[in-house]
Design a protein around this motif. Structure first.
Motif, PDB file in Angstrom:
ATOM      1  N   ALA A  20       0.830  -1.205   0.000  1.00 55.39           N
ATOM      2  CA  ALA A  20       0.000   0.000   0.000  1.00 55.39           C
ATOM      3  C   ALA A  20       0.865   1.255   0.000  1.00 55.39           C
ATOM      4  O   ALA A  20       1.690   1.456   0.885  1.00 55.39           O
ATOM      5  CB  ALA A  20      -0.913  -0.002   1.221  1.00 55.39           C
ATOM      6  N   GLY A  21       0.678   2.084  -1.038  1.00 53.68           N
ATOM      7  CA  GLY A  21       1.384   3.347  -1.111  1.00 53.68           C
ATOM      8  C   GLY A  21       2.794   3.257  -1.662  1.00 53.68           C
ATOM      9  O   GLY A  21       3.508   4.258  -1.713  1.00 53.68           O
ATOM     10  N   THR A  22       3.229   2.062  -2.076  1.00 55.78           N
ATOM     11  CA  THR A  22       4.570   1.925  -2.638  1.00 55.78           C
ATOM     12  C   THR A  22       4.505   0.956  -3.813  1.00 55.78           C
ATOM     13  O   THR A  22       3.608   0.115  -3.898  1.00 55.78           O
ATOM     14  CB  THR A  22       5.564   1.421  -1.577  1.00 55.78           C
ATOM     15  N   GLY A  23       5.429   1.065  -4.739  1.00 58.91           N
ATOM     16  CA  GLY A  23       5.448   0.190  -5.910  1.00 58.91           C
ATOM     17  C   GLY A  23       6.168  -1.112  -5.648  1.00 58.91           C
ATOM     18  O   GLY A  23       6.983  -1.226  -4.723  1.00 58.91           O
ATOM     19  N   ARG A  24       5.861  -2.117  -6.471  1.00 57.36           N
ATOM     20  CA  ARG A  24       6.493  -3.423  -6.298  1.00 57.36           C
ATOM     21  C   ARG A  24       8.007  -3.336  -6.463  1.00 57.36           C
ATOM     22  O   ARG A  24       8.767  -3.927  -5.691  1.00 57.36           O
ATOM     23  CB  ARG A  24       5.898  -4.407  -7.308  1.00 57.36           C
ATOM     24  N   SER A  25       8.469  -2.607  -7.473  1.00 57.41           N
ATOM     25  CA  SER A  25       9.901  -2.482  -7.720  1.00 57.41           C
ATOM     26  C   SER A  25      10.608  -1.849  -6.533  1.00 57.41           C
ATOM     27  O   SER A  25      11.658  -2.328  -6.075  1.00 57.41           O
ATOM     28  CB  SER A  25      10.136  -1.640  -8.982  1.00 57.41           C
ATOM     29  N   GLU A  26      10.029  -0.772  -6.001  1.00 58.98           N
ATOM     30  CA  GLU A  26      10.615  -0.085  -4.852  1.00 58.98           C
ATOM     31  C   GLU A  26      10.648  -0.997  -3.627  1.00 58.98           C
ATOM     32  O   GLU A  26      11.631  -1.033  -2.882  1.00 58.98           O
ATOM     33  CB  GLU A  26       9.807   1.176  -4.551  1.00 58.98           C
ATOM     34  N   PHE A  27       9.556  -1.750  -3.417  1.00 57.38           N
ATOM     35  CA  PHE A  27       9.481  -2.642  -2.260  1.00 57.38           C
ATOM     36  C   PHE A  27      10.532  -3.742  -2.363  1.00 57.38           C
ATOM     37  O   PHE A  27      11.231  -4.045  -1.384  1.00 57.38           O
ATOM     38  CB  PHE A  27       8.086  -3.245  -2.168  1.00 57.38           C
ATOM     39  N   LEU A  28      10.636  -4.379  -3.524  1.00 53.78           N
ATOM     40  CA  LEU A  28      11.599  -5.460  -3.706  1.00 53.78           C
ATOM     41  C   LEU A  28      13.033  -4.970  -3.512  1.00 53.78           C
ATOM     42  O   LEU A  28      13.883  -5.684  -2.968  1.00 53.78           O
ATOM     43  CB  LEU A  28      11.437  -6.078  -5.093  1.00 53.78           C
ATOM     44  N   ALA A  29      13.301  -3.737  -3.931  1.00 48.68           N
ATOM     45  CA  ALA A  29      14.639  -3.184  -3.762  1.00 48.68           C
ATOM     46  C   ALA A  29      14.928  -2.899  -2.293  1.00 48.68           C
ATOM     47  O   ALA A  29      16.006  -3.229  -1.785  1.00 48.68           O
ATOM     48  CB  ALA A  29      14.783  -1.903  -4.589  1.00 48.68           C
ATOM     49  N   ARG A  30      13.947  -2.317  -1.586  1.00 50.09           N
ATOM     50  CA  ARG A  30      14.165  -1.910  -0.207  1.00 50.09           C
ATOM     51  C   ARG A  30      14.254  -3.106   0.738  1.00 50.09           C
ATOM     52  O   ARG A  30      15.071  -3.136   1.650  1.00 50.09           O
ATOM     53  CB  ARG A  30      13.042  -0.961   0.235  1.00 50.09           C
ATOM     54  N   HIS A  31      13.387  -4.117   0.527  1.00 55.04           N
ATOM     55  CA  HIS A  31      13.311  -5.229   1.474  1.00 55.04           C
ATOM     56  C   HIS A  31      14.034  -6.492   1.006  1.00 55.04           C
ATOM     57  O   HIS A  31      14.304  -7.378   1.810  1.00 55.04           O
ATOM     58  CB  HIS A  31      11.849  -5.566   1.758  1.00 55.04           C
ATOM     59  N   GLY A  32      14.315  -6.588  -0.285  1.00 50.17           N
ATOM     60  CA  GLY A  32      14.949  -7.799  -0.791  1.00 50.17           C
ATOM     61  C   GLY A  32      16.247  -7.585  -1.533  1.00 50.17           C
ATOM     62  O   GLY A  32      16.877  -8.556  -1.982  1.00 50.17           O
ATOM     63  N   GLY A  33      16.648  -6.318  -1.674  1.00 47.43           N
ATOM     64  CA  GLY A  33      17.882  -6.045  -2.400  1.00 47.43           C
ATOM     65  C   GLY A  33      17.779  -6.316  -3.889  1.00 47.43           C
ATOM     66  O   GLY A  33      18.799  -6.388  -4.589  1.00 47.43           O
ATOM     67  N   LEU A  34      16.556  -6.462  -4.404  1.00 47.48           N
ATOM     68  CA  LEU A  34      16.354  -6.725  -5.835  1.00 47.48           C
ATOM     69  C   LEU A  34      16.225  -5.388  -6.566  1.00 47.48           C
ATOM     70  O   LEU A  34      15.127  -4.923  -6.865  1.00 47.48           O
ATOM     71  CB  LEU A  34      15.107  -7.586  -6.049  1.00 47.48           C
ATOM     72  N   VAL A  35      17.342  -4.782  -6.842  1.00 45.72           N
ATOM     73  CA  VAL A  35      17.336  -3.473  -7.488  1.00 45.72           C
ATOM     74  C   VAL A  35      17.074  -3.620  -8.984  1.00 45.72           C
ATOM     75  O   VAL A  35      17.278  -4.691  -9.568  1.00 45.72           O
ATOM     76  CB  VAL A  35      18.677  -2.744  -7.259  1.00 45.72           C
ATOM     77  N   ASP A  36      16.596  -2.535  -9.580  1.00 49.58           N
ATOM     78  CA  ASP A  36      16.376  -2.544 -11.028  1.00 49.58           C
ATOM     79  C   ASP A  36      17.685  -2.856 -11.746  1.00 49.58           C
ATOM     80  O   ASP A  36      18.756  -2.339 -11.394  1.00 49.58           O
ATOM     81  CB  ASP A  36      15.856  -1.183 -11.493  1.00 49.58           C
ATOM     82  N   LYS A  37      17.580  -3.731 -12.745  1.00 51.23           N
ATOM     83  CA  LYS A  37      18.760  -4.170 -13.483  1.00 51.23           C
ATOM     84  C   LYS A  37      18.395  -4.253 -14.964  1.00 51.23           C
ATOM     85  O   LYS A  37      17.821  -5.238 -15.418  1.00 51.23           O
ATOM     86  CB  LYS A  37      19.197  -5.546 -12.963  1.00 51.23           C
ATOM     87  N   PRO A  38      18.675  -3.199 -15.722  1.00 52.78           N
ATOM     88  CA  PRO A  38      18.299  -3.173 -17.137  1.00 52.78           C
ATOM     89  C   PRO A  38      18.853  -4.363 -17.906  1.00 52.78           C
ATOM     90  O   PRO A  38      19.964  -4.829 -17.650  1.00 52.78           O
ATOM     91  CB  PRO A  38      18.894  -1.854 -17.641  1.00 52.78           C
ATOM     92  N   GLY A  39      18.036  -4.860 -18.840  1.00 55.40           N
ATOM     93  CA  GLY A  39      18.435  -5.984 -19.670  1.00 55.40           C
ATOM     94  C   GLY A  39      17.635  -5.994 -20.961  1.00 55.40           C
ATOM     95  O   GLY A  39      16.700  -5.204 -21.136  1.00 55.40           O
ATOM     96  N   PRO A  40      17.950  -6.909 -21.884  1.00 51.10           N
ATOM     97  CA  PRO A  40      17.303  -6.902 -23.192  1.00 51.10           C
ATOM     98  C   PRO A  40      15.926  -7.569 -23.213  1.00 51.10           C
ATOM     99  O   PRO A  40      15.678  -8.527 -22.481  1.00 51.10           O
ATOM    100  CB  PRO A  40      18.282  -7.706 -24.053  1.00 51.10           C
ATOM    101  N   ILE A  41      15.043  -7.005 -24.019  1.00 50.63           N
ATOM    102  CA  ILE A  41      13.775  -7.660 -24.377  1.00 50.63           C
ATOM    103  C   ILE A  41      13.961  -8.222 -25.778  1.00 50.63           C
ATOM    104  O   ILE A  41      14.198  -7.469 -26.732  1.00 50.63           O
ATOM    105  CB  ILE A  41      12.607  -6.660 -24.359  1.00 50.63           C
ATOM    106  N   ARG A  42      13.871  -9.531 -25.910  1.00 53.39           N
ATOM    107  CA  ARG A  42      14.166 -10.180 -27.194  1.00 53.39           C
ATOM    108  C   ARG A  42      12.923 -10.803 -27.805  1.00 53.39           C
ATOM    109  O   ARG A  42      12.026 -11.267 -27.094  1.00 53.39           O
ATOM    110  CB  ARG A  42      15.239 -11.260 -27.006  1.00 53.39           C
ATOM    111  N   ASP A  43      12.902 -10.828 -29.105  1.00 55.42           N
ATOM    112  CA  ASP A  43      11.808 -11.433 -29.857  1.00 55.42           C
ATOM    113  C   ASP A  43      12.005 -12.950 -29.902  1.00 55.42           C
ATOM    114  O   ASP A  43      13.083 -13.431 -30.257  1.00 55.42           O
ATOM    115  CB  ASP A  43      11.763 -10.860 -31.274  1.00 55.42           C
TER     116      ASP A  43
END
Length: 475
Positions: free
Chosen positions: A321-344
């Motif tokens: 509530a009040g926070t995004g999934r990405s932000e939550f995963l980074a703050r509580h699980g250390g799963l920071v955003d990690k850019p990568g390729p989207i492939r066909d």
């Protein structure tokens, strides 16, 4: 001029610094407001045996702590659970609006202590079970369920998560929600207990949810919470209080032989979220909203003049509530955003960039940012290589579903449908592999018609008509 009773409690406070050595603590307040109170309660069977408090801050905090301890002397647990902000104010001839904050803190601390004490040590004595325990979230559904609970009902609200980064007002399990639910229960004349399950919720729901994302799965924390944490804890509390049943505001029904059944309103049905419950638990549960439509529920709340009649339904996961999934995963699980390729999937060509493979789920279409043309869906994610693969819908169509953690309550031949997503209608299916009834193990089912694959980690609710006869997890 202050009421003489106020002055008496201020001069000679009852229970001040007289803390029961084997009691249970409840604390409220802190640095933000400058006031802090600790209430300690000891119980014996179905009665309060002792109570004391310590307070730091304004004199009103000491007065309210003293009044609470006086009201607790010799009280039954149910009477103690009726102690409200207004009850404290009434005992001292009323409180100035600026001093009601002290009463709020004392009541917060008292009900936390009382909930912990009851959950650990209470016993109902020799009386036969009576009444029901009502799970109240502070929303309209649980409030109307409480209206229908009958005599001798007791309300309970769970505090599951507390995070300064969250928007407390939009969470159904925060401290703010607990206070709203308690005030509503007291307004309805019901005893109310607060049960702090934050540790169990973190260990049994939030941590596995984070780890599933780390492993590239799409978990359903509500099924896990209902099946392993929340409802079992409330059924245990019902036993401690001598309540025969547990009543909730879920849209679901039960059968005469103790199985779960879909609600009348298909748009609100919540049997999917309860599908991990054991039949022994379901047999003790009551779902008074299962035969109602949502507009009927709101109408009942308005007729009873409940302030939550028009409260919007909660949409987020409670701990998000009040926070995004990405932000939550980074703050509580250390799963920071990690850019990568989207492939066909068909050409292998890189079409764009994502922010982390753990943030994408099988079948996802929105938010890919790969341009127009033929609609593309996520057809695979690989968290190890951090690659997201997309392709046409046809690559996701299947009539075979592999399952893990299958639990059947009836013989497998009775399964004739499955629900693979919360917002999806049941689809015709049959079990082709499964463990024995009551055991847990791998399995498989075949769909009558091909369907878009559900994400690994999601729940499969197994049905016989509109009766839930088992559950599993998508492999």
């Amino acid at each position: 001029m202050a009421d003489w009773r106020y002055e008496e409690h201020l001069r000679s406070p009852v229970g001040l610094a007289e803390l029961p050595p084997t009691g249970y603590d409840g604390v409220a307040g802190g640095a933000a407001c400058g006031d802090l109170v600790r209430v300690v309660v000891g119980i014996d069977g179905d009665r309060v045996a002792s109570a004391g408090f310590v307070a730091e801050g304004c004199g009103a905090l000491t007065v309210c702590g003293s009044v609470a301890c006086e009201l607790l002397e010799g009280a039954t647990i149910r009477d103690a659970a009726r102690i409200s902000i207004d009850a404290l104010a009434e005992e001292v001839g009323g409180l100035h609006p600026g001093k009601r904050h002290a009463a709020e803190l004392v009541v917060d601390a008292l009900h936390r202590a009382l909930g912990s004490a009851v959950a650990a040590e209470a016993s109902p004595g020799d009386e036969d079970p009576r009444g029901t325990l009502v799970a109240m979230s502070g929303g309209v559904d649980s409030a109307v369920a409480a209206l229908k609970a009958g005599p001798d009902a007791v309300a309970v609200t769970l505090e599951l998560w507390r995070d300064p980064a969250n928007d407390a007002e939009s969470s159904c399990c925060s401290h703010s929600a607990v206070r709203r639910a308690r005030d509503l229960a007291h307004r309805m004349g019901m005893p109310h207990l607060t049960l702090d399950l934050r540790d169990a919720f973190r260990d049994g729901v939030v941590t596995p949810w984070i780890e599933d994302h780390r492993n590239g799965l799409t978990p359903n924390p509500c099924v896990r919470c209902n099946g392993n944490v929340r409802l079992d804890a409330m059924l245990g509390l019902a036993d401690r209080l001598g309540c025969a049943t547990l009543t909730t505001g879920h849209y679901a029904r039960t059968t005469d032989d103790g199985l779960l059944r879909l609600a009348v309103d298909p748009g609100k049905d919540q049997a999917y979220m309860l599908s991990g419950l054991r039949p022994s638990s379901i047999a003790r549960m009551r779902f008074p909203l299962g035969a109602l439509l949502k507009p009927q529920v709101r109408a009942l709340a308005e007729e009873a003049d409940l302030p939550v009649a028009r409260t919007p339904d909660s949409q987020d996961l409670c701990f998000l509530a009040g926070t995004g999934r990405s932000e939550f995963l980074a703050r509580h699980g250390g799963l920071v955003d990690k850019p990568g390729p989207i492939r066909d999937a068909e050409t292998g060509r890189t079409l764009g960039e994502h922010q982390g493979a753990h943030l994408y789920t099988l079948g996802q279409r929105r938010g890919l940012g790969v341009g127009g043309g033929t609609p593309r869906y996520v057809v695979a994610t690989d968290v190890k290589t951090n690659v997201v693969t997309v392709g046409p819908k046809e690559l996701l169509m299947t009539d075979q579903v592999t399952l893990t953690d299958v639990v059947l309550h009836v013989e497998p031949w009775r399964v004739d449908a499955v629900k693979l997503r919360y917002r999806q209608q049941p689809r015709r299916a049959r079990i082709v592999a499964s463990p024995d009834v009551g055991e847990t193990g791998p399995g498989a089912l075949v769909l009558e018609e091909p369907l878009l694959q559900a994400a690994p980690g999601q729940t499969a609710m197994l049905l016989d008509g509109d009766v839930v006869v088992g559950s599993a997890t998508m492999a």
